[in-house]
Scaffold this active site. Structure first.
Site, PDB file in Angstrom:
ATOM      1  N   SER A 189       0.854  -1.180   0.000  1.00 25.26           N
ATOM      2  CA  SER A 189       0.000   0.000   0.000  1.00 25.26           C
ATOM      3  C   SER A 189       0.891   1.230   0.000  1.00 25.26           C
ATOM      4  O   SER A 189       1.745   1.391   0.879  1.00 25.26           O
ATOM      5  CB  SER A 189      -0.881   0.008   1.247  1.00 25.26           C
ATOM      6  OG  SER A 189      -1.381   1.314   1.466  1.00 25.26           O
ATOM      7  N   ASP A 248      -5.028   3.354  -1.905  1.00 22.85           N
ATOM      8  CA  ASP A 248      -6.155   3.599  -0.999  1.00 22.85           C
ATOM      9  C   ASP A 248      -6.840   4.926  -1.286  1.00 22.85           C
ATOM     10  O   ASP A 248      -6.246   5.986  -1.100  1.00 22.85           O
ATOM     11  CB  ASP A 248      -5.648   3.609   0.451  1.00 22.85           C
ATOM     12  CG  ASP A 248      -5.174   2.240   0.898  1.00 22.85           C
ATOM     13  OD1 ASP A 248      -6.018   1.342   0.987  1.00 22.85           O
ATOM     14  OD2 ASP A 248      -3.956   2.076   1.144  1.00 22.85           O
ATOM     15  N   MET A 274     -12.317   3.390  -0.076  1.00 24.18           N
ATOM     16  CA  MET A 274     -12.955   3.611   1.234  1.00 24.18           C
ATOM     17  C   MET A 274     -13.771   4.889   1.104  1.00 24.18           C
ATOM     18  O   MET A 274     -13.420   5.951   1.624  1.00 24.18           O
ATOM     19  CB  MET A 274     -11.875   3.720   2.323  1.00 24.18           C
ATOM     20  CG  MET A 274     -11.280   2.360   2.656  1.00 24.18           C
ATOM     21  SD  MET A 274      -9.695   2.494   3.503  1.00 24.18           S
ATOM     22  CE  MET A 274      -8.626   2.660   2.069  1.00 24.18           C
ATOM     23  N   HIS A 295      -8.428   0.413  -3.659  1.00 24.10           N
ATOM     24  CA  HIS A 295      -9.222   0.118  -2.462  1.00 24.10           C
ATOM     25  C   HIS A 295     -10.022   1.367  -2.137  1.00 24.10           C
ATOM     26  O   HIS A 295      -9.478   2.351  -1.657  1.00 24.10           O
ATOM     27  CB  HIS A 295      -8.277  -0.268  -1.312  1.00 24.10           C
ATOM     28  CG  HIS A 295      -8.979  -0.506  -0.015  1.00 24.10           C
ATOM     29  ND1 HIS A 295      -8.315  -0.554   1.190  1.00 24.10           N
ATOM     30  CD2 HIS A 295     -10.291  -0.714   0.272  1.00 24.10           C
ATOM     31  CE1 HIS A 295      -9.197  -0.784   2.172  1.00 24.10           C
ATOM     32  NE2 HIS A 295     -10.393  -0.873   1.636  1.00 24.10           N
ATOM     33  N   HIS A 347      -1.235  -1.434  -4.186  1.00 23.84           N
ATOM     34  CA  HIS A 347      -2.530  -1.192  -3.534  1.00 23.84           C
ATOM     35  C   HIS A 347      -2.658   0.302  -3.277  1.00 23.84           C
ATOM     36  O   HIS A 347      -1.820   0.905  -2.597  1.00 23.84           O
ATOM     37  CB  HIS A 347      -2.546  -1.992  -2.228  1.00 23.84           C
ATOM     38  CG  HIS A 347      -3.779  -1.861  -1.403  1.00 23.84           C
ATOM     39  ND1 HIS A 347      -4.879  -2.677  -1.563  1.00 23.84           N
ATOM     40  CD2 HIS A 347      -4.095  -1.025  -0.379  1.00 23.84           C
ATOM     41  CE1 HIS A 347      -5.801  -2.364  -0.672  1.00 23.84           C
ATOM     42  NE2 HIS A 347      -5.356  -1.359   0.059  1.00 23.84           N
ATOM     43  N   MET A 362     -10.674  -6.540   6.192  1.00 19.34           N
ATOM     44  CA  MET A 362      -9.856  -5.512   6.850  1.00 19.34           C
ATOM     45  C   MET A 362      -9.377  -6.047   8.200  1.00 19.34           C
ATOM     46  O   MET A 362     -10.183  -6.512   9.005  1.00 19.34           O
ATOM     47  CB  MET A 362     -10.662  -4.222   7.072  1.00 19.34           C
ATOM     48  CG  MET A 362     -10.942  -3.386   5.831  1.00 19.34           C
ATOM     49  SD  MET A 362      -9.483  -2.852   4.906  1.00 19.34           S
ATOM     50  CE  MET A 362      -8.553  -1.935   6.144  1.00 19.34           C
ATOM     51  N   ASP A 395      -5.725  -6.629   4.888  1.00 21.84           N
ATOM     52  CA  ASP A 395      -5.189  -5.270   4.798  1.00 21.84           C
ATOM     53  C   ASP A 395      -5.197  -4.649   6.183  1.00 21.84           C
ATOM     54  O   ASP A 395      -6.260  -4.475   6.782  1.00 21.84           O
ATOM     55  CB  ASP A 395      -6.067  -4.466   3.821  1.00 21.84           C
ATOM     56  CG  ASP A 395      -5.598  -3.034   3.628  1.00 21.84           C
ATOM     57  OD1 ASP A 395      -4.528  -2.661   4.143  1.00 21.84           O
ATOM     58  OD2 ASP A 395      -6.323  -2.283   2.947  1.00 21.84           O
ATOM     59  N   MET A 404      -9.644   7.456  -0.090  1.00 28.90           N
ATOM     60  CA  MET A 404     -10.450   7.781   1.099  1.00 28.90           C
ATOM     61  C   MET A 404     -11.114   9.130   0.884  1.00 28.90           C
ATOM     62  O   MET A 404     -10.479  10.057   0.380  1.00 28.90           O
ATOM     63  CB  MET A 404      -9.556   7.853   2.337  1.00 28.90           C
ATOM     64  CG  MET A 404      -8.735   6.601   2.585  1.00 28.90           C
ATOM     65  SD  MET A 404      -7.887   6.721   4.168  1.00 28.90           S
ATOM     66  CE  MET A 404      -6.782   5.301   4.052  1.00 28.90           C
TER      67      MET A 404
HETATM   68  C1  DX5 Z   1      -5.894   1.441   5.806  1.00 29.19           C
HETATM   69  C2  DX5 Z   1      -5.532   1.079   4.397  1.00 29.19           C
HETATM   70  C3  DX5 Z   1      -4.333   0.235   4.292  1.00 29.19           C
HETATM   71  C4  DX5 Z   1      -3.075   0.804   4.906  1.00 29.19           C
HETATM   72  C5  DX5 Z   1      -2.347  -0.350   5.506  1.00 29.19           C
HETATM   73  O1  DX5 Z   1      -7.225   1.775   5.903  1.00 29.19           O
HETATM   74  O2  DX5 Z   1      -6.595   0.393   3.761  1.00 29.19           O
HETATM   75  O3  DX5 Z   1      -4.106  -0.214   2.966  1.00 29.19           O
HETATM   76  O4  DX5 Z   1      -2.231   1.505   4.052  1.00 29.19           O
HETATM   77  O5  DX5 Z   1      -1.248   0.102   6.200  1.00 29.19           O
HETATM   78  P1  DX5 Z   1      -0.404  -0.823   7.188  1.00 29.19           P
HETATM   79  O6  DX5 Z   1       0.128  -1.978   6.396  1.00 29.19           O
HETATM   80  O7  DX5 Z   1       0.638   0.088   7.702  1.00 29.19           O
HETATM   81  O8  DX5 Z   1      -1.356  -1.304   8.272  1.00 29.19           O
HETATM   82 ZN    ZN Z   2      -6.165  -0.523   1.819  1.00 31.89          ZN
END
Ligand code: DX5
Ligand code: ZN
Length: 222
Positions: free
Chosen positions: A8, A33, A66, A64, A31, A135, A173, A35
């Site tokens: 990620s 993210d 969110m 991903h 990956h 998650m 994740d 948000m």
């Molecule tokens: C959090 C994200 C993850 C995040 C994971 O909501 O979806 O992808 O980057 O980070 P680590 O591996 O540091 O937990």
């Molecule tokens: Zn993620």
């Protein structure tokens, strides 16, 4: 099922996205993210930045999402060439219709589940998806601790897929590192997102290889 390592880029050096993607070229996918400050209390980027990652051509992009209202926003991520698009079950009004639309646009489709969301209501829908994202932290931020309490859900998801004869990918994740990847793999995960573990390592590419080796040794043979 061959384990996939999906770094990620959330906590990477965002001023140098191309360089960061190049630093993990040993990975299987990147990956990314998205948000929206509504579904989660954090804001990252949207379509133009994800498209820029795709357009580097360095790695296939796993988006991903969110975000609220994925029914409206998710298909565009398939259109710009993401290899896979994951939306959250909690946010989708019509998950089956949306999954079909994303597949129709040529991407693989994932169903995301927050820690408090069970897989049971979705068991009969699994054939509509290529991946389930369990998650293993509350979504929103990198660097949190892996939730051991998610292991039973990983097991239930893998068993449900096996019972239905589906080649479903089970992605985890949150908090995935050398310390936790084996337990997730043993429980049935085959796709491992790792943010801080990879980007805080001295050598990101080597960390990806180390994670893959651990996952390979503990992944179920499917
Ligand atoms: C959090 C994200 C993850 C995040 C994971 O909501 O979806 O992808 O980057 O980070 P680590 O591996 O540091 O937990
Ligand atoms: Zn993620």
């Amino acid at each position: 099922m061959h384990p996939l390592i999906s770094p990620s880029i959330l906590n990477s050096d965002l001023a140098d996205l191309r360089g960061q993607l190049a630093s993990i070229s040993t990975a299987d996918v990147a990956h990314v993210d998205v948000m929206d400050n509504h579904f989660v209390p954090n804001l990252t980027w949207g379509l133009p930045v994800v498209q820029a990652c795709v357009d580097t051509g360095i790695l296939p992009v796993d988006a991903h999402l969110m975000i609220e209202d994925p029914d409206r926003w998710a298909p565009a991520y398939a259109e710009v060439g993401c290899a896979s698009v994951t939306f959250h079950a909690e946010a989708a009004a019509a998950p089956v219709r949306l999954a079909r639309e994303i597949r129709h646009l040529g991407a693989r489709v994932g169903l995301g589940l927050r820690p408090a969301s069970d897989i049971t209501p979705y068991v009969d829908l699994l054939s509509e998806f290529d991946m389930v994202l369990v998650m293993t932290v509350e979504p929103g931020f990198g660097g949190q601790s892996f939730l051991e309490s998610m292991l039973p859900k990983i097991r239930r998801t893998r068993s449900a897929a096996d019972a239905a004869g589906l080649e479903l990918s089970v992605q985890v994740d949150g908090g995935i590192s050398r310390q936790t990847i084996e337990r997730a793999a043993e429980a049935g995960a085959d796709n491992f997102v790792a943010g801080s573990a990879v980007f805080r390592a001295e050598d990101a590419a080597a960390e990806v290889e180390a994670l893959r080796t651990l996952a390979l040794a503990h992944c179920h043979s499917h």
